[in-house]
Design a protein around this motif. Structure first.
Motif, PDB file in Angstrom:
ATOM      1  N   TYR A  55       0.888  -1.343  -0.113  1.00  0.00           N
ATOM      2  CA  TYR A  55      -0.224   0.031  -0.180  1.00  0.00           C
ATOM      3  C   TYR A  55       0.992   1.179   0.012  1.00  0.00           C
ATOM      4  N   ARG A  56       0.497   2.151  -0.891  1.00  0.00           N
ATOM      5  CA  ARG A  56       1.354   3.577  -0.863  1.00  0.00           C
ATOM      6  C   ARG A  56       0.164   4.647  -0.752  1.00  0.00           C
ATOM      7  N   PRO A  57       0.466   5.317   0.569  1.00  0.00           N
ATOM      8  CA  PRO A  57      -0.590   6.482   0.887  1.00  0.00           C
ATOM      9  C   PRO A  57      -0.402   7.596  -0.383  1.00  0.00           C
ATOM     10  N   LEU A  58      -1.399   8.463  -0.347  1.00  0.00           N
ATOM     11  CA  LEU A  58      -1.438   9.693  -1.298  1.00  0.00           C
ATOM     12  C   LEU A  58      -0.853  10.867  -1.024  1.00  0.00           C
ATOM     13  N   ASP A  59      -0.137  10.745   0.209  1.00  0.00           N
ATOM     14  CA  ASP A  59       0.558  11.835   0.610  1.00  0.00           C
ATOM     15  C   ASP A  59       1.543  12.590  -0.432  1.00  0.00           C
ATOM     16  N   ALA A  60       2.228  11.994  -1.319  1.00  0.00           N
ATOM     17  CA  ALA A  60       3.282  12.598  -2.005  1.00  0.00           C
ATOM     18  C   ALA A  60       2.154  13.161  -3.088  1.00  0.00           C
ATOM     19  N   PHE A  61       1.200  12.499  -3.727  1.00  0.00           N
ATOM     20  CA  PHE A  61       0.208  13.223  -4.606  1.00  0.00           C
ATOM     21  C   PHE A  61      -0.273  14.671  -3.962  1.00  0.00           C
ATOM     22  N   TRP A  62      -0.789  14.614  -2.633  1.00  0.00           N
ATOM     23  CA  TRP A  62      -1.274  15.934  -2.001  1.00  0.00           C
ATOM     24  C   TRP A  62      -0.258  16.821  -1.980  1.00  0.00           C
ATOM     25  N   ARG A  63       1.123  16.424  -1.573  1.00  0.00           N
ATOM     26  CA  ARG A  63       2.175  17.446  -1.411  1.00  0.00           C
ATOM     27  C   ARG A  63       2.215  18.108  -2.820  1.00  0.00           C
ATOM     28  N   LYS A  64       2.332  17.406  -3.824  1.00  0.00           N
ATOM     29  CA  LYS A  64       2.432  17.891  -5.254  1.00  0.00           C
ATOM     30  C   LYS A  64       1.440  18.957  -5.732  1.00  0.00           C
ATOM     31  N   ARG A  65       0.340  18.734  -5.080  1.00  0.00           N
ATOM     32  CA  ARG A  65      -0.730  19.684  -5.314  1.00  0.00           C
ATOM     33  C   ARG A  65      -0.782  20.930  -4.425  1.00  0.00           C
ATOM     34  N   GLY A  66       0.285  20.936  -3.356  1.00  0.00           N
ATOM     35  CA  GLY A  66       0.551  22.197  -2.535  1.00  0.00           C
ATOM     36  C   GLY A  66      -0.087  21.909  -1.057  1.00  0.00           C
ATOM     37  N   TYR A  67      -0.746  20.801  -0.743  1.00  0.00           N
ATOM     38  CA  TYR A  67      -1.372  20.625   0.418  1.00  0.00           C
ATOM     39  C   TYR A  67      -0.035  20.263   1.450  1.00  0.00           C
ATOM     40  N   ALA A  68      -0.307  20.478   2.749  1.00  0.00           N
ATOM     41  CA  ALA A  68       0.459  20.092   3.629  1.00  0.00           C
ATOM     42  C   ALA A  68      -0.255  19.720   4.912  1.00  0.00           C
TER      43      ALA A  68
END
Length: 195
Positions: free
Chosen positions: A151-164
């Motif tokens: 399983y890979r969480p979506l954290d990297a996708f969200w960070r690329k979109r500018g979310y923290a």
């Protein structure tokens, strides 16, 4: 399989809610939500989308069939469980637009719907004058027995979109997991982005 994204507002949101309820039940049954939902609960939960004049539902369609969706409402229009989490922050609720669920059937993933969902909700929030978009993600232990291998969480996708992630800004919400006899509290981490 070709996806078409359609932003829905007003009566069109209400018209799509039963289809969204079915999608939520199917998609959120998988990790990390493990949600054992039912249609009656879904209809009550989604009343905030029907009742908010500023709500948006971004539908992902294969022809006329809804195969995915993302929703959003002003944070102040959403559940008290979520707004209470912001009480200790410097983010005024009237400036935060809440990007709620994003659900998509597995066969349609990898075609850009995730970016399209965020693009449409962020544009809607900007048009309404909001300064921030926020969402929350369910928190599960790394050693949870139902966590799938690889399983890979979506954290990297969200960070690329500018979310923290907002440190310490955690909401609690109750639902029944697929392996539980009844509802239990879940913790959800808030993420935020300036628009």
């Amino acid at each position: 399989m070709t996806l078409t994204l359609r932003p829905l507002t007003g009566q069109a949101v209400d018209d799509a809610l039963d289809d969204l309820a079915q999608l939520r039940i199917m998609v959120f049954r998988a990790w990390p939500y493990l949600y054992d939902g039912d249609l009656d609960y879904e209809r009550r939960y989604m009343a905030s989308y029907r009742d908010s004049a500023d709500a948006i539902l971004v539908g992902a369609y294969d022809g006329d069939t809804l195969v995915g969706a993302a929703t959003g409402t002003p944070m102040a229009d959403h559940a008290d469980d979520f707004t209470e989490a912001f009480a200790s922050t410097n983010y005024p609720l009237e400036q935060v637009f809440y990007c709620a669920e994003s659900v998509l059937l597995p066969a349609y993933r990898g075609q850009g719907a995730g970016h399209g969902f965020f693009d449409a909700r962020e544009a809607h929030a900007r048009a309404l004058g909001f300064n921030y978009c926020a969402f929350c993600s369910v928190m599960r232990a790394d050693d949870h027995p139902m966590r799938p291998d690889g399983y890979r969480p979506l954290d990297a996708f969200w960070r690329k979109r500018g979310y923290a992630p907002l440190p310490g800004v955690i909401a609690t919400f109750e639902w029944k997991d697929v392996d539980e006899a009844g509802q239990s509290q879940k913790r959800l981490q808030f993420w935020i982005k300036a628009l």
